[in-house]
Design an enzyme around this catalytic site. Structure first.
Site, short mmCIF file in Angstrom:
data_model
loop_
_atom_site.label_atom_id
_atom_site.label_comp_id
_atom_site.label_asym_id
_atom_site.label_seq_id
_atom_site.Cartn_x
_atom_site.Cartn_y
_atom_site.Cartn_z
N SER A 675 0.85 -1.19 0.00
CA SER A 675 0.00 0.00 0.00
C SER A 675 0.89 1.24 0.00
O SER A 675 1.70 1.41 -0.90
CB SER A 675 -0.97 -0.03 1.19
N ASP A 752 -8.82 -4.36 -6.72
CA ASP A 752 -8.53 -3.42 -5.63
C ASP A 752 -9.39 -2.16 -5.80
O ASP A 752 -9.18 -1.37 -6.72
CB ASP A 752 -7.04 -3.05 -5.67
N HIS A 785 -7.68 -4.89 -1.96
CA HIS A 785 -6.42 -4.35 -1.44
C HIS A 785 -5.73 -5.30 -0.47
O HIS A 785 -4.51 -5.26 -0.30
CB HIS A 785 -6.70 -3.01 -0.76
#
Length: 810
Positions: A675, A752, A785
């Site tokens: 991330s 995502d 994610h």
């Protein structure tokens, strides 16, 4: 290979000197031929097939992977196998305190327990108190069986709100069927496919959201008695957040709040009509589909239109809604809190979080006014939800309704008290070069004591303290600050009882403490004030189990980097670490580094970091560089408008520091992040250009802040229109510099919804355009994610470990 070549030369020449006649020359020739087979041919064949490991195994100064899953003393090394089966997970219980409508002075420490499939209210103070609310995990309704997914008791503990058939939506939200149970009337269905439902403090009414409209259900009449809104749609959200409000602002699935007596219901109306759509294709949802499924999501990217949020108040007695006009029409509504029976406090900011405005709304007159307006003064206003109402009580010296909040005092976040809800002048309750974590925890209405968690001892520790409203800045320690520790706490309705959870660095435990006992503990453990009633968990089984394992040694420290910056760091040394080795150990850096985040915290954990230390025979390092939290405004706000710059500088400086250590192999330093950490990995490789970091692993990275959501990004970068150069420099753009590393790995999930796959595709396009080829890619179909869909979570971690093994051996 240099040592092998020297050996070849020495053996051949010494043999030639010993044989000068014909036969000797023949023998010499034969010997040379044999030696050539051994030392020239074999390195090309058998050595190339992997037998070089045998050579390295004979040389203690050459790096090699661990040969055994056991240490010399017979202990088991940490691996993904024993990590994934929960071997190292401590037992931690969440105590669901019951906050009834009765007086806080009569605090019996009521809590809900679910032992033996029964939902039962017990008391930490009275062992004989018991009230069974529900039995079993399922029920029958009109011939159909339903499983209980969640259960919430009404404030008077007489009725239950039950959710079944739960379907996950985004990070915090879900949909389900809701029922209400009364031990007299039985079970009634409220509705199906509801986004949420919430009890009124009057224990009669329930507000719920269906198809983005708000409704009122009456348990007295066993039916929906009012449709509060009529404009709910795919574009208009009443009482629940849209995607960006859920993810970045509210951090929950609801935007509705009952007043203390249940007379009013405040809610946000969020209109995302002008928000642009992002389409996400899904490829493997249905095996029979030959076309991808396209899902559209309203996602405001940096500089594009945000959703418009308004405050609305519903008068339950008059069955009437009133939109509230807020002066200046703020762009973001960040918090709402009732600070009296008919007074609502609303926080807002501009879209870049430069200015905080606080409004006071009168529910009776529907009027509002600005009571506070504060500039961030070069930093930003982080979104918080920690405002705590302090009710008026003349007998205890509180002459008006007030509230607690957190504000910067001399550059550090501290606890403040507004003794009137209309005041703009706070009373600082704490002060110093340390910070409050997550705002106030609890307030004792009788004693005026406020309980809070803070970093007073160290930014990597958390202790529980109290301060009195009438004695500001006189801090009282509740937990033992003589020991390094991280504590969390949750309080009973009257703040007499507290569940203190010790989270590390040693094995966690939990205990219930009576803060008003006249018999304090004789043998202190954790708390130095109050009487321990009982331990909720001790984790003795975990303690015994850990004796079987060789857990790599973990050390928390402060590092003074070569650039002069002092940072918090965590170092994990591999099993059997020997500091006298030369140029031996790889260093595996793990980074997150997002604004106001923190990775280096002295909690207990045995995680993938220990796996990598054990299985890679590597030193693991985490560095919380500039931009991260709990070290004051100056330390974190330096990254404003130029994300990826200072954060990368500090990772590089840390790598330089470790590469200078004699036992570190400077050619085996790598960086991994997910991330924001994936973004920081790429920016660090870009800025470093192969000087210190030779390898990198980036998972689900942002690569261009123009691609990410507006609320998060503009808080730290302003808009692209205001900061075009900052966006250009903060993007991952110089891929030829990244290519100076030996090799790097990029991974992303195509589904995502948070950091879109678009980010990685943009970098892959740049790599193609610049003829960069020293990288690997792994794509996870339809994973979000967290990368979990279809066994993806196992694969992503195995890939990181095995990929790193391969590059370290080359």
């Amino acid at each position: 290979m240099e040592d092998i070549e020297k050996s070849n030369h020495y053996l051949i020449e010494s043999s030639a000197r010993k044989n000068r006649n014909g036969k000797g020359r023949i023998r010499t020739a034969l010997l040379r031929y044999a030696l050539l087979l051994v030392f020239v041919v074999l390195p090309v064949t058998t050595f190339g097939l992997g037998f070089h490991i045998n050579y390295k195994a004979s040389n203690p100064d050459v790096y090699r992977l661990p040969k055994s899953q056991f240490t010399k003393d017979g202990k088991i090394k940490v691996s993904f196998d024993n990590l994934r089966n929960g071997t190292f997970v401590p037992e931690l219980k969440a105590l669901q305190w019951i906050h009834t409508t009765g007086s806080t002075e009569d605090d019996k420490g009521l809590f809900l327990t679910t032992e033996n499939d029964n939902y039962e209210v017990r008391s930490v103070f009275d062992e004989d108190y018991s009230k069974i609310l529900w039995e079993g995990k399922s029920f029958q309704y009109k011939g159909a069986n339903h499983s209980v997914d969640s259960l919430v008791a009404s404030p008077n503990l007489e009725q239950l709100l039950i959710r079944t058939s739960t379907v996950h939506n985004w990070r915090h939200s879900s949909f389900g069927s809701y029922f209400v149970y009364n031990n007299v009337t039985g079970i009634d269905r409220i509705g199906d496919n509801l986004a949420l439902a919430e009890w009124s403090p009057n224990s009669v009414d329930i507000a719920y959201v269906k198809d983005n409209d708000l409704y009122l259900y009456s348990t007295e009449e066993s039916k929906t008695v009012s449709r509060i809104t009529h404009d709910g749609s795919t574009q208009v959200f009443n009482g629940k957040p849209d995607w960006v409000y859920e993810e970045e602002i509210m951090e929950t699935d609801r935007t509705l709040w009952w007043s203390p007596q249940g007379d009013y219901l405040a809610f946000f109306k969020i209109n995302e009509t002008f928000v642009n759509e992002f389409v996400i294709p899904y490829y493997v949802q249905n095996p029979e589909d030959v076309y991808s499924e396209l899902r559209s999501i309203k996602y405001p990217k940096s500089g594009t239109p945000n959703p418009v949020a308004d405050v609305v108040i519903y008068d339950a007695k008059k069955d009437k809604t009133s939109p509230i006009g807020l002066e200046g029409s703020p762009e973001l509504l960040t918090e709402a809190k009732w600070v009296g029976d008919d007074q609502l406090l609303v926080k807002s900011s501009d879209r870049s979080s430069d200015v905080l405005k606080v409004y006071l709304v009168n529910a009776v007159t529907q009027n509002s006014k600005i009571v506070r307006e504060d500039s961030s003064n070069g930093g930003w206003w982080e979104i918080t939800h920690n405002t705590l109402h302090i009710p008026r009580d003349d007998s205890n010296g509180r002459n008006s309704d007030g509230y607690l909040d957190v504000l910067p005092i001399d550059g550090f976040n501290h606890l403040v008290y507004f003794d009137s809800v209309g005041s703009s002048s706070p009373i600082a309750l704490t002060r110093g070069e340390w910070e409050i974590e997550d705002g106030p925890f609890a307030f004792d209405h009788e004693t005026n004591d406020v309980y809070f968690i803070a970093t007073k001892e160290s930014s990597t520790q958390r202790h529980l303290y109290s301060v009195n409203l009438k004695q500001p800045e006189e801090i009282v320690e509740i937990t033992d600050t003589s020991e390094n520790a991280v504590y969390t706490a949750s309080f009973s309705s009257g703040s007499r009882f507290v569940l203190i959870s010790y989270r590390g660095p040693s094995i966690p435990f939990q205990k219930i403490v009576d803060l008003k006992s006249n018999q304090p503990d004789a043998d202190k453990k954790g708390n130095i004030r109050g009487k321990t009633l009982f331990y909720l968990t001790k984790n003795e089984k975990l303690s015994d189990e850990l004796c079987k394992y060789a857990i790599p040694r973990k050390q928390f420290k402060e590092l003074t980097l070569p650039n002069g910056v002092i940072v918090n760091a965590l170092e994990i040394l591999p099993n059997g670490f020997r500091a006298n080795r030369k140029n031996y150990y790889p260093v595996f850096f793990y980074a997150y580094g997002g604004p106001n985040s923190q990775q280096v915290l002295q909690t207990y954990s045995v995680s993938f970091l220990e796996v990598f230390a054990s299985q890679l025979n590597a030193i693991i390092v985490i560095v919380d560089g500039r931009g991260t939290g709990f070290k004051g405004k100056e330390f974190r706000s330096v990254v404003r408008d130029k994300l990826g710059d200072y954060e990368a500088q500090d990772q590089i400086a840390a790598a330089a520091l470790y590469s200078s250590k004699h036992y570190v192999d400077a050619n085996k330093i790598s960086l991994f992040g997910w991330s924001y950490g994936g973004y920081l990995t790429l920016k660090t490789l870009e800025k470093d250009a192969g000087v210190h970091f030779k390898y990198g692993i980036s998972v689900a990275p942002v690569t261009d802040w123009g691609f990410y959501d507006s609320v998060y990004t503009e808080r730290y970068m302003h808009t692209p229109q205001q900061n075009q150069n900052g966006y250009e420099q903060s993007s991952v753009h110089n891929v030829t510099a990244i290519a100076q590393a030996k090799r790097f790995l990029l991974m992303h999930g195509t589904g995502d919804d948070n950091v879109h796959f678009q980010n990685s595709l943009k970098v892959l396009d740049l790599l193609n355009l610049n003829s960069v080829e020293n990288y690997d890619v792994h794509v996870f179909p339809d994973s979000d994610h967290g990368i979990r869909y279809h066994n993806a979570n196992k694969i992503v971690w195995d890939k990181i470990l095995n990929w790193t093994k391969n590059v370290y051996l080359n």
